[in-house]
Design a protein around this motif. Structure first.
Motif: not given
Length: 168
Positions: A5-7, A10-13, A55-57
């Motif tokens: 999920k961290e990966l 970071n990819e979306i960021k 949540r990730v977004f």
């Protein structure tokens, strides 16, 4: 947070940071063939379409330096990242929305560092692209020169016409 999920975060960021603009939308009733056609056509305009967990977004947006209201993110969230000129991609998203009612609803966007509402994104989609704006600007520069040339040409032809009538 788990490493995968961290990966993803970071990819979306990284995509948020590298993209000059993006549009986020809620989608539903989108068949796999329709989604593939949408992704393909978005790719032709220079953009990409990503489906991301809310949540990730939200966390990626927060890490990128802006916040979004969780209440605006309804349903399944998809993000359309744009290329250098965001207008053609945004235009295509609205074009797709017109053709395929009830499949996608624009929730908002971010253009050049400013968070925009759905209405603002719609207004941006109605702007001319860079190529169209360049053509309009060139037309604006060319018009006075063209009109001056037409006046000069009319003067010369009228003098020649008058001389022609005197001789004849």
């Amino acid at each position: 947070m788990r490493p995968e999920k961290e990966l993803l975060l970071n990819e979306i960021k990284a995509k948020i940071d590298s993209s000059p603009a993006f549009v986020f939308a809620s989608y539903s009733k989108m068949t796999p063939n329709l989604a593939a056609a949408f992704r393909s056509n978005i790719g032709k305009t220079g953009g990409t379409f990503e489906v991301v967990k809310k949540r990730v977004f939200l966390k990626a947006a927060e890490k990128a330096g802006f916040s979004l209201d969780r209440a605006t993110l309804q349903g399944h969230v998809g993000i359309v990242f744009t290329a250098e000129d965001p207008v053609p991609t945004t235009k295509y998203v609205y074009e797709f929305r017109k053709e395929n009612k009830d499949t996608i609803e624009i929730l908002g966007g971010r253009f050049e560092g400013a968070t925009c509402s759905a209405k603002d994104v719609e207004l941006i989609s109605k702007l001319p692209s860079q190529g169209e704006m360049r053509a309009q600007l060139l037309g604006l520069f060319e018009a006075p020169m063209s009109q001056t040339l037409s006046v000069m040409e009319a003067l010369l032809t009228s003098v020649i016409f008058c001389l022609d009538n005197k001789i004849g």
